[in-house]
Design an enzyme around this catalytic site. Sequence first.
Site, PDB file in Angstrom:
ATOM      1  N   SER A 143       0.808  -1.221   0.000  1.00  0.00           N
ATOM      2  CA  SER A 143       0.000   0.000   0.000  1.00  0.00           C
ATOM      3  C   SER A 143       0.843   1.275   0.000  1.00  0.00           C
ATOM      4  CB  SER A 143      -0.936   0.027   1.218  1.00  0.00           C
ATOM      5  OG  SER A 143      -0.243   0.395   2.378  1.00  0.00           O
ATOM      6  N   LYS A 181       2.010   4.418   7.302  1.00  0.00           N
ATOM      7  CA  LYS A 181       1.136   5.246   6.462  1.00  0.00           C
ATOM      8  C   LYS A 181       1.532   6.717   6.559  1.00  0.00           C
ATOM      9  CE  LYS A 181      -1.930   2.139   5.079  1.00  0.00           C
ATOM     10  NZ  LYS A 181      -1.053   1.020   5.430  1.00  0.00           N
TER      11      LYS A 181
END
Length: 223
Positions: A143, A181
């Site tokens: 991701s 993230k």
Amino acid sequence: MLTKKQHELICFINDRLNETGVSPSFEEMKEALDLKSKSGVHRLISALEERQFLRRLPNRARALEVLKMPERADSKRPAAAQAKPSNFRPAPEPANDVIEIPLHGRIAAGVPIEAFEGSSMLPVPAALLGSGEHYALEVAGDSMVEAGILDGDYALIRRTDVARDGEIVVALIEDSEATLKYFRREGAMVRLDPANRSYDPQRYAPQQVRIQGRLAGLLRRYD
């Protein structure tokens, strides 16, 4: 009062500094003290730092300074190590120094996984790290590929509990799962953004998220 192993380690470091001007490597310290792993060396050094016998010099690999020695330690060391000659000059440190930092297992760059699975040590070129305390996590998932972070990379993390918008962080979610993230604030919420269009942002209440560090660098191995 120091333990036997703490006493042995500071004497070994002090003798090596007197002889060469360069701190021994963690592997050399492990072998000299007959320890099973380098993590034992890290624990001893941390204990000596807490007792103010030793300190690590910032921004330099394998750089330790002896602040003081235990009582009667000098009488137990060889005479050659009692004092530095007046013309002593420390040897220059090599440019390719390596620092060993804790490797805390795998961290998801996609769906969060259990945080900090196991612990070992990872050798890292000193040039990749700045000041502060660091650890490494192996990336699992895709991701963050658009940020150049690939599955199997080692994320080098500087420990901190604060983050600014736009920084790539290790976020611990509800004290059980960690993910890598982009950190952003969105009104009263915290938003954790992926760097892959196939994944959606994750939103949490601030009390659900604790910052465990921010990305300082990447290490990639090519087989």
